[in-house]
Design a protein around this motif. Structure first.
Motif, PDB file in Angstrom:
ATOM      1  N   THR A 152      28.528  16.105  -3.074  1.00  0.00           N
ATOM      2  CA  THR A 152      27.787  15.203  -2.188  1.00  0.00           C
ATOM      3  C   THR A 152      28.193  13.754  -2.423  1.00  0.00           C
ATOM      4  N   LEU A 171      28.351  18.393   4.754  1.00  0.00           N
ATOM      5  CA  LEU A 171      26.985  18.109   4.314  1.00  0.00           C
ATOM      6  C   LEU A 171      26.010  19.153   4.841  1.00  0.00           C
ATOM      7  N   LEU A 172      26.241  19.616   6.061  1.00  0.00           N
ATOM      8  CA  LEU A 172      25.375  20.651   6.631  1.00  0.00           C
ATOM      9  C   LEU A 172      25.485  21.945   5.837  1.00  0.00           C
ATOM     10  N   GLN A 175      23.569  21.508   2.684  1.00  0.00           N
ATOM     11  CA  GLN A 175      22.133  21.553   2.953  1.00  0.00           C
ATOM     12  C   GLN A 175      21.653  22.993   3.114  1.00  0.00           C
ATOM     13  N   LYS A 176      22.440  23.810   3.794  1.00  0.00           N
ATOM     14  CA  LYS A 176      22.094  25.237   3.925  1.00  0.00           C
ATOM     15  C   LYS A 176      22.080  25.915   2.566  1.00  0.00           C
ATOM     16  N   MET A 178      21.419  24.551  -0.278  1.00  0.00           N
ATOM     17  CA  MET A 178      20.207  24.108  -0.968  1.00  0.00           C
ATOM     18  C   MET A 178      18.995  24.915  -0.510  1.00  0.00           C
ATOM     19  N   THR A 179      18.932  25.192   0.781  1.00  0.00           N
ATOM     20  CA  THR A 179      17.818  25.970   1.315  1.00  0.00           C
ATOM     21  C   THR A 179      17.799  27.379   0.735  1.00  0.00           C
ATOM     22  N   SER A 236      17.968  18.261  -2.668  1.00  0.00           N
ATOM     23  CA  SER A 236      17.747  18.492  -1.233  1.00  0.00           C
ATOM     24  C   SER A 236      17.215  17.232  -0.566  1.00  0.00           C
ATOM     25  N   LEU A 239      20.049  14.706  -0.352  1.00  0.00           N
ATOM     26  CA  LEU A 239      21.005  15.080   0.687  1.00  0.00           C
ATOM     27  C   LEU A 239      20.426  14.838   2.078  1.00  0.00           C
ATOM     28  N   MET A 240      19.155  15.176   2.267  1.00  0.00           N
ATOM     29  CA  MET A 240      18.526  14.968   3.569  1.00  0.00           C
ATOM     30  C   MET A 240      18.416  13.482   3.897  1.00  0.00           C
ATOM     31  N   MET A 243      21.853  12.144   4.834  1.00  0.00           N
ATOM     32  CA  MET A 243      22.241  12.517   6.192  1.00  0.00           C
ATOM     33  C   MET A 243      21.488  11.678   7.218  1.00  0.00           C
TER      34      MET A 243
END
Length: 318
Positions: A152, A171-172, A175-176, A178-179, A236, A239-240, A243
């Motif tokens: 990141t 980045l997407l 993020q996925k 991380m989820t 998370s 990162l959010m 973004m």
């Protein structure tokens, strides 16, 4: 693939067949075929349908207690690419005689055990082996989270210089990941808490023998898992927010460009308007003077354009 491991005089033996599997052996199933599942069913009396449960990619972490076995499912991390991570279920069966693991693919979680690189690891100490796998899972989550955080930071540096769709897609993906990690860690934590409560149940003592050092290890596993949950939530959020920040920056840059283009359009329209007034088919100043009126019209257009430019600049359009 079916592999049998057992400890013999402190050494891990792996070149065994199913027929050689004795009490205290570890049976490792990786993407098994129906014949291998049938063999394990015959040896352990665990229903084939239950064995297949761990092969469902959508299976969530849980604990099932039966008369002759305990079935534990945890979700373990899996690396899919440089910027893509996922989780897969790992099924663990504790029977009076065997320790059985079932997974769709080979995993880094079991790699140190297969190579006998974990201290105090013995196939016949089934409860401790279970907790060691859980501990290894939590530490592997932490390692992958650190990799995601470093990646990141690298993407952030790239975005500060130039904004490309490729970086946002990366980045997407992170993020996925991380989820997936958040969901897996929380459900794994629920499993650990339940196992901790089961230690006082007399009806599972023959399957889940727990000594004082095992309880200490389980508590360490729970702490490590909670730390991983805190880290994944923190990363998370970072990162959010990053973004969202870069989205706002791109939107702001677009607004600045549009405002500049609007100002330039207005400036270019001023001389066009003035030249159009002297081009109409009606009497206007210097219309009869021929070429002598040309400098005056150019001068008027230049002066008015300059004034409009100053006004736009003071209003932050240029």
């Amino acid at each position: 693939m079916l592999t049998v491991y057992t400890h013999n005089e402190g050494e891990l033996v792996s070149d065994l067949t199913v027929a050689d599997a004795g009490k205290g052996s570890w049976i490792n199933l990786v993407n098994p075929d129906p014949d291998e599942l049938s063999l394990v069913n015959i040896m352990t009396e665990i229903p084939t349908d239950v064995l297949k449960t761990a092969l469902d990619t959508e299976e969530r972490s849980h604990v099932e207690i039966e008369e002759n076995y305990i079935f534990v499912v945890i979700n373990i991390p899996a690396l899919r690419g440089s910027d893509s991570y996922d989780t897969v279920p790992l099924g663990i069966f504790l029977t009076p005689d065997f320790f059985i693991t079932v997974c769709l693919e080979e995993s880094d979680v079991l790699y140190p055990f297969i190579n006998n690189q974990v201290a105090t690891f013995y196939t016949f100490k089934k409860t401790r082996f279970l907790f060691q796998i859980m501990y290894r899972t939590a530490t592997l989550f932490l390692r992958y989270l650190q990799q995601i955080n470093r990646r990141t930071d690298d993407i952030e540096i790239q975005l500060r210089h130039t904004t490309k769709n490729k970086d946002f897609f990366q980045l997407l993906e992170l993020q996925k990941s991380m989820t997936y990690f958040t969901s897996a860690l929380k459900t794994n934590g629920t499993v650990m808490e339940r196992i901790l409560r089961l230690r006082s149940h007399e009806d599972v003592r023959h399957l889940l023998k727990m000594y004082e050092e095992d309880e200490d290890l389980l508590e360490d596993v729970i702490i490590e898992n909670k730390q991983a949950i805190e880290m994944v939530e923190m990363y998370s959020n970072i990162l959010m927010n990053m973004m969202n920040a870069f989205t706002s920056i791109i939107s702001n840059n677009l607004n600045l460009v549009m405002k500049l283009l609007a100002g330039v359009t207005i400036i270019l329209s001023v001389p066009t308007l003035i030249f159009s007034l002297w081009g109409v088919n009606v009497p206007v100043p210097w219309a009869e003077s021929g070429a002598e009126g040309f400098p005056f019209v150019i001068g008027i257009a230049a002066v008015v354009t300059f004034i409009v430019g100053i006004l736009l600049w003071k209003n932050d359009f240029l």
